[in-house]
Design a protein around this motif. Structure first.
Motif, PDB file in Angstrom:
ATOM      1  N   GLU A   1      -5.545  -4.055   5.196  1.00  0.00           N
ATOM      2  CA  GLU A   1      -6.472  -3.962   4.073  1.00  0.00           C
ATOM      3  C   GLU A   1      -7.297  -5.358   4.481  1.00  0.00           C
ATOM      4  O   GLU A   1      -8.592  -4.747   3.586  1.00  0.00           O
ATOM      5  CB  GLU A   1      -6.291  -3.796   2.989  1.00  0.00           C
ATOM      6  CG  GLU A   1      -5.068  -2.031   2.837  1.00  0.00           C
ATOM      7  CD  GLU A   1      -5.289  -1.298   2.157  1.00  0.00           C
ATOM      8  OE1 GLU A   1      -5.697  -0.490   2.909  1.00  0.00           O
ATOM      9  OE2 GLU A   1      -7.138  -1.642   1.571  1.00  0.00           O
TER      10      GLU A   1
ATOM     11  N   SER B   1     -17.073  -2.480   4.547  1.00  0.00           N
ATOM     12  CA  SER B   1     -18.502  -2.229   3.429  1.00  0.00           C
ATOM     13  C   SER B   1     -19.694  -3.954   4.039  1.00  0.00           C
ATOM     14  O   SER B   1     -21.271  -3.359   3.703  1.00  0.00           O
ATOM     15  CB  SER B   1     -18.443  -2.888   2.913  1.00  0.00           C
ATOM     16  OG  SER B   1     -18.618  -3.176   1.630  1.00  0.00           O
TER      17      SER B   1
ATOM     18  N   THR C   1     -13.688  -4.419   4.004  1.00  0.00           N
ATOM     19  CA  THR C   1     -14.243  -5.435   4.277  1.00  0.00           C
ATOM     20  C   THR C   1     -15.500  -5.384   4.996  1.00  0.00           C
ATOM     21  O   THR C   1     -16.659  -5.133   4.755  1.00  0.00           O
ATOM     22  CB  THR C   1     -14.397  -7.096   3.814  1.00  0.00           C
ATOM     23  OG1 THR C   1     -13.006  -6.774   2.894  1.00  0.00           O
ATOM     24  CG2 THR C   1     -15.324  -7.757   2.847  1.00  0.00           C
TER      25      THR C   1
ATOM     26  N   LEU D   1       0.818  -1.408  -0.203  1.00  0.00           N
ATOM     27  CA  LEU D   1      -0.198  -0.468  -0.132  1.00  0.00           C
ATOM     28  C   LEU D   1       0.978   1.027  -0.198  1.00  0.00           C
ATOM     29  O   LEU D   1       0.828   2.673  -0.425  1.00  0.00           O
ATOM     30  CB  LEU D   1      -0.960   0.144   1.203  1.00  0.00           C
ATOM     31  CG  LEU D   1      -1.927   1.459   1.579  1.00  0.00           C
ATOM     32  CD1 LEU D   1      -2.785   1.360   0.068  1.00  0.00           C
ATOM     33  CD2 LEU D   1      -2.225   1.140   2.582  1.00  0.00           C
TER      34      LEU D   1
ATOM     35  N   MET E   1     -17.449 -10.929   0.455  1.00  0.00           N
ATOM     36  CA  MET E   1     -19.575 -10.137   0.905  1.00  0.00           C
ATOM     37  C   MET E   1     -20.275 -10.831   0.171  1.00  0.00           C
ATOM     38  O   MET E   1     -21.672 -11.469   1.013  1.00  0.00           O
ATOM     39  CB  MET E   1     -19.051  -8.843   0.058  1.00  0.00           C
ATOM     40  CG  MET E   1     -18.214  -8.322   0.800  1.00  0.00           C
ATOM     41  SD  MET E   1     -18.282  -6.677   0.689  1.00  0.00           S
ATOM     42  CE  MET E   1     -17.518  -6.523  -0.888  1.00  0.00           C
TER      43      MET E   1
HETATM   44  C1  HEM Z   1     -14.649  -3.874   0.688  1.00  0.00           C
HETATM   45  C2  HEM Z   1     -13.552  -4.293   0.496  1.00  0.00           C
HETATM   46  C3  HEM Z   1     -12.156  -3.426  -0.201  1.00  0.00           C
HETATM   47  C4  HEM Z   1     -12.412  -2.484  -0.806  1.00  0.00           C
HETATM   48  C5  HEM Z   1     -13.916  -1.283  -0.831  1.00  0.00           C
HETATM   49  C6  HEM Z   1     -10.835  -1.720  -1.175  1.00  0.00           C
HETATM   50  C7  HEM Z   1     -10.738  -0.207  -1.935  1.00  0.00           C
HETATM   51  C8  HEM Z   1      -9.238  -0.603  -2.005  1.00  0.00           C
HETATM   52  C9  HEM Z   1      -8.827   1.618  -2.150  1.00  0.00           C
HETATM   53  C10 HEM Z   1      -9.627   2.241  -2.829  1.00  0.00           C
HETATM   54  C11 HEM Z   1      -7.328   1.164  -2.800  1.00  0.00           C
HETATM   55  C12 HEM Z   1      -6.516   2.148  -3.279  1.00  0.00           C
HETATM   56  C13 HEM Z   1      -5.369   2.716  -1.669  1.00  0.00           C
HETATM   57  C14 HEM Z   1      -4.897   3.638  -2.178  1.00  0.00           C
HETATM   58  O1  HEM Z   1      -5.120   4.581  -2.886  1.00  0.00           O
HETATM   59  O2  HEM Z   1      -4.475   4.503  -0.841  1.00  0.00           O
HETATM   60  C15 HEM Z   1      -6.976   0.189  -2.367  1.00  0.00           C
HETATM   61  C16 HEM Z   1      -5.116  -0.804  -1.883  1.00  0.00           C
HETATM   62  C17 HEM Z   1      -5.349  -1.552  -2.089  1.00  0.00           C
HETATM   63  N1  HEM Z   1      -6.066  -3.002  -1.239  1.00  0.00           N
HETATM   64 FE1  HEM Z   1      -8.248  -2.661  -1.385  1.00  0.00          FE
HETATM   65  N2  HEM Z   1     -10.209  -2.577  -0.906  1.00  0.00           N
HETATM   66  C18 HEM Z   1     -10.534  -3.593  -0.684  1.00  0.00           C
HETATM   67  C19 HEM Z   1     -10.374  -5.024  -0.299  1.00  0.00           C
HETATM   68  C20 HEM Z   1      -9.392  -5.162   0.033  1.00  0.00           C
HETATM   69  C21 HEM Z   1      -8.745  -6.772   0.737  1.00  0.00           C
HETATM   70  C22 HEM Z   1      -9.894  -7.605   0.827  1.00  0.00           C
HETATM   71  C23 HEM Z   1      -7.789  -6.602   0.420  1.00  0.00           C
HETATM   72  C24 HEM Z   1      -6.293  -8.433   0.623  1.00  0.00           C
HETATM   73  C25 HEM Z   1      -7.092  -9.167   1.043  1.00  0.00           C
HETATM   74  C26 HEM Z   1      -6.893  -5.328  -0.176  1.00  0.00           C
HETATM   75  C27 HEM Z   1      -5.722  -5.482  -0.177  1.00  0.00           C
HETATM   76  C28 HEM Z   1      -5.035  -3.950  -0.559  1.00  0.00           C
HETATM   77  C29 HEM Z   1      -4.008  -3.338  -0.881  1.00  0.00           C
HETATM   78  C30 HEM Z   1      -3.136  -4.534  -1.070  1.00  0.00           C
HETATM   79  C31 HEM Z   1      -3.645  -2.620  -1.989  1.00  0.00           C
HETATM   80  C32 HEM Z   1      -2.486  -1.539  -2.358  1.00  0.00           C
HETATM   81  C33 HEM Z   1      -2.426  -2.086  -3.551  1.00  0.00           C
HETATM   82  C34 HEM Z   1      -1.203  -1.239  -4.559  1.00  0.00           C
HETATM   83  O3  HEM Z   1      -0.733  -0.093  -3.878  1.00  0.00           O
HETATM   84  O4  HEM Z   1      -0.582  -1.790  -5.386  1.00  0.00           O
HETATM   85  N3  HEM Z   1      -8.244  -4.613   0.356  1.00  0.00           N
HETATM   86  N4  HEM Z   1      -8.088  -1.070  -2.298  1.00  0.00           N
END
Ligand code: HEM
Length: 500
Positions: free
Chosen positions: A311, A319, A316, A124, A454
């Motif tokens: 994350e 939501s 999750t 992240l 979900m």
């Molecule tokens: C409803 C559930 C979720 C929502 C709404 C969501 C939303 C997001 C958003 C908007 C970002 C971009 C963040 C940024 O630019 O600062 C992000 C990045 C990320 N999310 Fe999710 N997320 C969810 C679930 C998950 C799950 C279940 C995981 C892992 C199992 C996860 C892992 C990550 C990671 C590691 C990043 C960084 C990706 C990168 O920069 O390459 N997220 N998420």
């Protein structure tokens, strides 16, 4: 000898003046361009726009920010945090696409620095080649084929949730927040980390509290410009809270890694250099990369485990909380689910109509309550927009919550209306007006995991219970936190569908 020395000194002097002048020139250009961009009114002396948030509670801060953004007449706006720091709010789809839609501007902005003592250089928060390498090795951990293997684990945890509600919480108002947070924490740990947790222990409870405490500290830092400076922050009382929380958070994830490492056997895959069809859970990929290829160390593994545990559960959970409330307030939509589940049973993978229907309510819930309500980047080069040029090195911020409720793109924006997402109602809609998972190369790596988790949840819960409203969208109080949260949780009533 003297002549040579003089020539070298002169050359060094010219180089110094050249570099210095270049920096000054860049500085002047940066501030000139910033000064030409539209800005938010109501700036305070020295503190800038951040000044209007001083002394407000997180809920007051949240509603003030919404009111300010609602008044905006342009999709590009500068916002001053103290005298030397300025953020550019990017709130229009075209401008957003230019900012985050390509391989440019991949670096996160200063605000993510507040998470660095916890998540260090995990996916992240990292940038450059490190981010690229990690994204490559971790992408297979979220391939559809491995997600399908996870469904049984999701279903098992949903059963535990359902049994817990049936035993302890029927027919009375219950705050679903802690129950749902257990569900998401257990599933991310059991699936991606291959480790079963016991959340009834003090350690589990402490972990959840520490995540919450860190979120509060981050909010306090965002609105107080002086706390952006690490030296001043370290002298504040918030540092103590951060320190205490970090010890808990890191020891929790260390234990997860230790447990999984104990019986870990390496396998023949090189995720950095080849594409593999066989899929493995995230922690196994990291451990294999360490033991077999020696290209990640213990610290590197922990920063990813910290990142994905956070994350992968908090987003999750948020939501699911909001969707549960929306479904409780919209009995007509629960009815549709019930009919479909009666006909199709629980087969998640082969029934597109069923999946589509579930998807639609989830999509609408993610529009109204995007758990990640704000994202930020740093511009790696100038971005030309209709409203002026955003300079190189600018801190870019997008408030997803407000983009999703802009009446220009979403008529009657406060209304929960899943049919907005039907293909026939989405014709001509710019893809960047709906970005709950962000967009472009740095979008959410776990989005398919989240959607499946979900769906499994609502499939299990709605087959067993009718949800009745207690909290409503009008009564819940949203607060500023890392993730979108309701201040006093989200209360609903679970009523058995088939009473014996
Ligand atoms: C409803 C559930 C979720 C929502 C709404 C969501 C939303 C997001 C958003 C908007 C970002 C971009 C963040 C940024 O630019 O600062 C992000 C990045 C990320 N999310 Fe999710 N997320 C969810 C679930 C998950 C799950 C279940 C995981 C892992 C199992 C996860 C892992 C990550 C990671 C590691 C990043 C960084 C990706 C990168 O920069 O390459 N997220 N998420």
């Amino acid at each position: 000898m003297f002549l040579e020395l003089s020539i070298i000194t002169l050359l060094l002097g010219i180089l110094f003046v050249f570099v210095y002048l270049k920096t000054i020139k860049e500085h002047i250009r940066y501030w000139t361009l910033m000064g030409r961009l539209p800005t938010i009114v109501n700036k305070r002396f020295l503190l800038g726009h951040a000044g209007i948030f001083i002394g407000l509670t997180p809920e007051q801060g949240w509603s003030l920010a919404r009111r300010v953004l609602k008044k905006a007449t342009t999709p590009i706006l500068t916002c001053y945090v103290g005298p030397f720091l300025v953020a550019v709010c990017v709130m229009g789809p075209e401008e957003l696409e230019a900012a985050i839609g390509s391989m440019k501007n991949l670096e996160k902005c200063e605000v993510y620095f507040f998470l660095k003592r916890w998540l260090e250089q995990g996916l992240l928060t990292s940038a450059g080649p490190k981010w690229q390498k990690r994204r490559k090795i971790l992408t297979p951990a979220f391939h559809f084929s491995i997600l399908l293997d996870f469904i049984d684990l999701f279903n098992k945890e949903v059963d535990n949730f359902v049994n817990g509600v049936e035993a302890n919480h029927l027919d009375q108002p219950v705050d679903v927040t802690p129950l749902i947070s257990d569900y998401t924490l257990l599933t991310i740990s059991e699936t991606s980390m291959g480790t079963k947790l016991d959340l009834q222990t003090q350690e589990g409870r402490n972990y959840k509290k520490a995540v919450d405490d860190i979120g509060k500290v981050v909010y306090e830092r965002i609105v107080a410009p002086w706390l952006w400076y690490p030296r001043i922050f370290d002298l504040s009382s918030f540092r103590k809270v951060e320190y205490r929380s970090l010890k808990i958070l890191h020891s929790f994830t260390d234990n997860i890694i230790k447990k999984r490492s104990e019986n870990f056997k390496t396998f023949d895959e090189d995720f950095e250099n080849s594409y593999t069809k066989r899929k493995y859970p995230l922690l196994d990929i990291l451990l294999n990369t360490k033991f077999k290829h020696n290209s990640i160390d213990d610290r590197g593994i922990r920063e990813e485990v910290d990142t994905f545990m956070f994350e992968g559960h908090d987003t999750t959970a948020a939501s699911l909380n909001f969707t549960t409330m929306l479904l409780a307030n919209h009995a007509e939509i629960q009815q549709v689910y019930q009919e479909i589940i009666n006909i199709l049973g629980t087969d998640l993978s082969t029934k597109p109509t069923y999946a589509d229907l579930q998807q639609m309510s989830l999509l609408e819930s993610l529009r109204l309550y995007p758990p990640v309500h704000i994202v930020g980047r740093t511009s790696s080069e100038e971005i030309t927009t209709k409203y002026g040029i955003i300079p190189k090195g600018a801190l870019l911020v997008t408030f997803i919550y407000d983009l999703h409720r802009n009446p220009k793109y979403w008529p009657d924006p406060e209304k929960f209306d899943p049919s907005r997402h039907l293909p026939e109602n989405s014709v001509g809609r710019h893809p960047f007006v709906y970005i709950p998972f962000s967009a472009g190369p740095r979008n959410c790596i776990g989005q398919r995991f989240a959607m499946l988790e979900m769906k499994a949840f609502f499939c299990g819960v709605l087959r067993k219970f009718k949800l009745e409203p207690v909290d409503t969208p009008e009564t819940i109080v949203l607060i500023q936190h890392i993730i979108l949260k309701a201040k006093d949780g989200v209360k609903v009533k679970f009523v058995l569908r088939n009473k014996q």
